[in-house]
Design a protein around this motif. Structure first.
Motif, PDB file in Angstrom:
ATOM      1  N   LYS A 173      17.807   0.921   5.573  1.00  0.00           N
ATOM      2  CA  LYS A 173      17.519  -0.217   6.454  1.00  0.00           C
ATOM      3  C   LYS A 173      16.623   0.167   7.630  1.00  0.00           C
ATOM      4  O   LYS A 173      16.126  -0.691   8.342  1.00  0.00           O
ATOM      5  N   THR A 174      16.421   1.476   7.818  1.00  0.00           N
ATOM      6  CA  THR A 174      15.554   1.928   8.916  1.00  0.00           C
ATOM      7  C   THR A 174      14.108   2.106   8.457  1.00  0.00           C
ATOM      8  O   THR A 174      13.265   2.532   9.238  1.00  0.00           O
ATOM      9  N   ASN A 175      13.824   1.808   7.210  1.00  0.00           N
ATOM     10  CA  ASN A 175      12.471   1.966   6.680  1.00  0.00           C
ATOM     11  C   ASN A 175      11.477   1.170   7.526  1.00  0.00           C
ATOM     12  O   ASN A 175      11.624  -0.030   7.722  1.00  0.00           O
ATOM     13  N   SER A 176      10.433   1.832   8.011  1.00  0.00           N
ATOM     14  CA  SER A 176       9.473   1.189   8.919  1.00  0.00           C
ATOM     15  C   SER A 176       8.108   0.974   8.280  1.00  0.00           C
ATOM     16  O   SER A 176       7.165   0.569   8.958  1.00  0.00           O
ATOM     17  N   LEU A 177       7.979   1.256   6.979  1.00  0.00           N
ATOM     18  CA  LEU A 177       6.687   1.085   6.320  1.00  0.00           C
ATOM     19  C   LEU A 177       6.315  -0.394   6.237  1.00  0.00           C
ATOM     20  O   LEU A 177       7.117  -1.225   5.847  1.00  0.00           O
ATOM     21  N   LYS A 178       5.082  -0.695   6.614  1.00  0.00           N
ATOM     22  CA  LYS A 178       4.592  -2.072   6.614  1.00  0.00           C
ATOM     23  C   LYS A 178       3.490  -2.234   5.566  1.00  0.00           C
ATOM     24  O   LYS A 178       2.840  -1.266   5.161  1.00  0.00           O
ATOM     25  N   TYR A 179       3.272  -3.470   5.165  1.00  0.00           N
ATOM     26  CA  TYR A 179       2.197  -3.782   4.216  1.00  0.00           C
ATOM     27  C   TYR A 179       0.863  -3.713   4.944  1.00  0.00           C
ATOM     28  O   TYR A 179       0.541  -4.572   5.757  1.00  0.00           O
ATOM     29  N   ILE A 332      10.095  -9.842   1.534  1.00  0.00           N
ATOM     30  CA  ILE A 332      11.313  -9.872   2.362  1.00  0.00           C
ATOM     31  C   ILE A 332      12.440 -10.586   1.628  1.00  0.00           C
ATOM     32  O   ILE A 332      13.599 -10.144   1.631  1.00  0.00           O
ATOM     33  N   CYS A 333      12.105 -11.705   0.983  1.00  0.00           N
ATOM     34  CA  CYS A 333      13.097 -12.476   0.241  1.00  0.00           C
ATOM     35  C   CYS A 333      13.699 -11.646  -0.894  1.00  0.00           C
ATOM     36  O   CYS A 333      14.920 -11.630  -1.096  1.00  0.00           O
ATOM     37  N   LEU A 334      12.853 -10.919  -1.625  1.00  0.00           N
ATOM     38  CA  LEU A 334      13.335 -10.098  -2.732  1.00  0.00           C
ATOM     39  C   LEU A 334      14.156  -8.917  -2.215  1.00  0.00           C
ATOM     40  O   LEU A 334      15.171  -8.536  -2.816  1.00  0.00           O
ATOM     41  N   TYR A 335      13.738  -8.353  -1.113  1.00  0.00           N
ATOM     42  CA  TYR A 335      14.499  -7.270  -0.475  1.00  0.00           C
ATOM     43  C   TYR A 335      15.921  -7.725  -0.160  1.00  0.00           C
ATOM     44  O   TYR A 335      16.900  -7.027  -0.467  1.00  0.00           O
ATOM     45  N   ASP A 336      16.052  -8.894   0.442  1.00  0.00           N
ATOM     46  CA  ASP A 336      17.374  -9.426   0.797  1.00  0.00           C
ATOM     47  C   ASP A 336      18.223  -9.662  -0.453  1.00  0.00           C
ATOM     48  O   ASP A 336      19.437  -9.407  -0.449  1.00  0.00           O
ATOM     49  N   PHE A 337      17.584 -10.144  -1.512  1.00  0.00           N
ATOM     50  CA  PHE A 337      18.292 -10.405  -2.759  1.00  0.00           C
ATOM     51  C   PHE A 337      18.812  -9.110  -3.381  1.00  0.00           C
ATOM     52  O   PHE A 337      19.970  -9.041  -3.831  1.00  0.00           O
TER      53      PHE A 337
END
Length: 358
Positions: A173-179, A332-337
């Motif tokens: 959950k601490t992953n800070s990589l951005k697109y 983000i939606c897929l990450y939450d799923f």
């Protein structure tokens, strides 16, 4: 004394692909709990702390020392967890389990799915009927990764106790990589094998409308990989499709995070760890119904399709036209799923309950 889980696997090296991810993650998570866990294998990476048994390369992965190693490690609280179905380590572990009255679990990892059973069909069905069915009878629990796999295993074996637990991923959950890509690309990362649908992907990529976006193919080079590279050259797609080679660690993570989308058009799979890994970096994922993922994947930022050319071309065209905001929102939606349905954070307790029930 805590229960001691001994994982039986002939290969947990990087070349084993998702099998390594599933087994090593399970081992690590169990050792963080009140259970004890170890892996005994014939092939690993240099820095792995697993128990390595030396063996000569042979078609069945036979090793006279494997039995000795497993039996030395047994104690009254041991549980043998067999990973895979076709090789000597699983065969001898099943016999050790029966001989010592030690409970065992077997995870097939999709190896008994119809698509893969039909590859080298005669050889596999002979082995199934002569050797494997006796192994399955000796196994107290068969673990299935998807509902579809559970049904297929039951139809094949009629085993009385098949437990379904999905592949799980440990999400940081601490992953800070951005697109923030330097160029737009679609990503395939994984083991090069015909079952992965890579040839289908190349054919679909040739036909998409956007001729500027790139396709990155990432994985270990093998004979099948060489045939794909020959196909790319034959089609004149060298400027649009890049074979990246192997990637691991932060390099692999950056590839996931910066992809326009990840695509795995597999003909047969039991969830596929790469699909979960890509989603954990908030990247939209195109994969197939044949993976056994929940159909809700389609409603939560991802794309589920049939592994046919027309559907893959259509979906790639949709992905290629996504604006950055839509791509980020889908990721983000897929990450939450995935966090809710396929993560150790939420579902890891299922393994602890299963082992403690034995």
């Amino acid at each position: 004394m805590p229960k001691k889980i001994i994982h039986i696997a002939e290969d947990v090296s990087l070349t084993s692909g998702g099998l390594r991810s599933m087994i090593t993650d399970l081992n690590n998570q169990l050792n963080l709990s009140d259970l004890s866990s170890k892996i005994i294998t014939l092939k690993k990476e240099e820095n792995d702390v697993f128990d390595l048994v030396e063996s000569k390369q042979n078609f069945w992965n036979y090793s006279s020392d494997y039995q000795k190693k497993v039996e030395i490690d047994l104690n009254p609280t041991s549980i043998l967890h067999l990973h895979g179905v076709w090789m000597y380590p699983q065969y001898i572990a099943a016999k050790i389990s029966e001989k010592n009255n030690i409970p065992s679990i077997l995870t097939c990892h999709g190896m008994l799915e119809p698509y893969l059973l039909n590859d080298k069909k005669l050889k596999k069905y002979l082995y199934l009927n002569i050797i494997l069915k006796s192994i399955l009878k000796k196994t107290k629990i068969i673990h299935a990764i998807t509902e579809k796999e559970k049904n297929n295993i039951f139809n094949l074996t009629k085993h009385p106790k098949i437990i379904e637990i999905p592949n799980l991923i440990n999400i940081d959950k601490t992953n800070s990589l951005k697109y923030d890509p330097k160029e737009e690309y679609i990503l395939f990362l994984g083991r090069f094998h015909a079952v992965k649908g890579i040839e289908l992907l190349v054919e679909a990529f040739e036909k998409i409308d956007n001729k500027n976006i790139k396709l990155y193919l990432v994985g270990f080079k093998n004979d099948y990989c060489m045939s794909i590279l020959e196909l790319i050259n034959k089609k004149g797609l060298n400027k649009r499709i890049r074979y990246y080679g192997e990637a691991k660690g932060i390099e692999k993570n950056i590839l996931y995070a910066n992809a326009k989308a990840f695509v795995a058009p597999s003909f047969s799979e039991v969830i596929g760890m790469v699909n979960l890994e890509a989603a954990s970096f908030k990247t939209p994922v195109i994969t197939t119904y044949n993976t056994g993922l929940s159909k809700q994947w389609n409603k939560n930022g991802g794309f589920l399709i049939n592994p046919v050319l027309e559907e893959l071309v259509k979906t790639l065209n949709i992905v290629c036209t996504m604006h950055t905001n839509e791509r980020i929102e889908r990721g983000i939606c897929l990450y939450d799923f995935v966090l809710k349905n396929y993560s150790w954070n939420e579902k890891g307790y299922l393994w602890n309950e299963l082992y403690k029930s034995l």
